[in-house]
Scaffold this active site. Structure first.
Site, PDB file in Angstrom:
ATOM      1  N   ASP A 245       0.555  -1.462  -0.555  1.00  0.00           N
ATOM      2  CA  ASP A 245      -0.185   0.055   0.641  1.00  0.00           C
ATOM      3  C   ASP A 245       0.893   0.782   0.157  1.00  0.00           C
ATOM      4  OD1 ASP A 245      -2.796  -1.541  -0.309  1.00  0.00           O
ATOM      5  OD2 ASP A 245      -2.576  -1.445   1.977  1.00  0.00           O
ATOM      6  N   HIS A 268      -2.710   5.157   4.126  1.00  0.00           N
ATOM      7  CA  HIS A 268      -3.471   6.245   2.933  1.00  0.00           C
ATOM      8  C   HIS A 268      -2.839   6.961   2.984  1.00  0.00           C
ATOM      9  CE1 HIS A 268      -3.663   2.842   0.934  1.00  0.00           C
ATOM     10  NE2 HIS A 268      -4.314   1.757   1.812  1.00  0.00           N
TER      11      HIS A 268
END
Length: 306
Positions: A245, A268
């Protein structure tokens, strides 16, 4: 540890490739097609299901949401959950591509970047004549908040150290260090699947989300067990996926990075906050190209004016 050679010229895929899958939240089937693109095009997502097929560049200032995934948008059009494909582009040193989608959410596939990576490798890579530009970290930069940390320090290549810490008996604290290597990415990072807690999935479904989440699209964790029959692909698959990620998120700078990035309990949203801070702190990095990187230290190469 072995490094992938520092590609000094821009690259794209050699031919179009496609796949079809469902969005993890929408549960809607979507077809994804990756096409070659010319130099200086960057990575662009095109919504072919919308009038005029709007295109959205995969750069950090087009990020519109980071709550459940990385979402980019422009003028009302969005593309959701781009981080796994973007990680594949980053890990395979692909600078330019046109990504066509028949819906707003990327297909989740098996919850990893494995199929995207295999598609790109199957398509092959086309070298382009134009030089690549690199963001070279020249001074340490760190942000820290609520126990989360992202830090960048100078390093002659790209290196990412990722640490997670979950209050769960099957996860706890895990660390994985990735030195930029295409083979390592394809074999040891791209196959790591997203994971979620069963209780959270049930709650998301109450809000009309996670409609496409199944045991075939990621790892499901209960109080003290993994619900997937085949278990984990790696003993530390959780941190490997978080590193995946991070690669996808950091790729949104729009250029490959030369430096050591360290993350602790980041996600994120915090990765995006770091990119915004990095862009604003131009005293900490320079943009450079390399005519011949084979026998030289990237930190000593010529800078570009920006």
């Amino acid at each position: 540890m072995e490094h992938t050679p520092l590609f000094t010229r821009q690259r794209t895929v050699a031919r179009p490739v496609s796949c079809t899958g469902v969005g993890v939240h929408s549960g809607i089937s979507v077809t994804l097609t990756i096409k070659p693109a010319p130099a200086n095009h960057g990575i662009k997502f095109v919504r072919t299901d919308l009038p005029d097929s709007p295109a959205i560049s995969a750069i950090f200032n087009n990020v519109v949401d980071t709550s459940l995934a990385t979402v980019i948008g422009k003028e009302g059009a969005i593309v959701s959950t781009i981080e796994h494909l973007m990680a594949s582009f980053f890990g395979l040193s692909i600078d330019n591509a046109l990504v066509e989608l028949t819906g707003y959410e990327m297909p989740i596939m098996d919850g990893s970047a494995g199929q995207f990576t295999a598609m790109i490798l199957d398509a092959g890579v086309q070298d382009l004549p134009n030089p690549r530009s690199f963001i070279v970290i020249t001074q340490e930069l760190a942000i820290e908040e609520f126990g989360k940390v992202v830090k960048a320090t100078p390093h002659p290549f790209f290196k990412l150290s990722c640490t997670i810490d979950f209050d769960h008996p099957l996860i706890r604290r895990q660390t994985f260090v990735f030195d930029m290597c295409q083979k390592t990415f394809a074999e040891e990072i791209s196959m790591a699947r997203t994971f979620g807690f069963y209780k959270d999935v049930e709650q998301l479904r109450m809000y009309g989300l996670a409609k496409g989440a199944t045991l075939d699209t990621g790892i499901a964790i209960d109080k003290d067990s993994i619900l997937n029959e085949d278990g984990l692909r790696f003993n530390d698959e959780f941190v490997r996926h978080k590193l995946l990620d991070c690669l996808g998120d950091f790729s949104l700078m729009g250029m490959p990075i030369l430096g050591h990035i360290e993350t602790f309990k980041s996600g994120h949203a915090f990765n995006h906050a770091f990119l915004k801070e990095l862009f604003n702190r131009k005293d900490c990095w320079e943009t450079r190209t390399f005519e011949d990187a084979e026998n030289q230290n990237p930190l000593k190469s010529k800078s570009l004016a920006i």
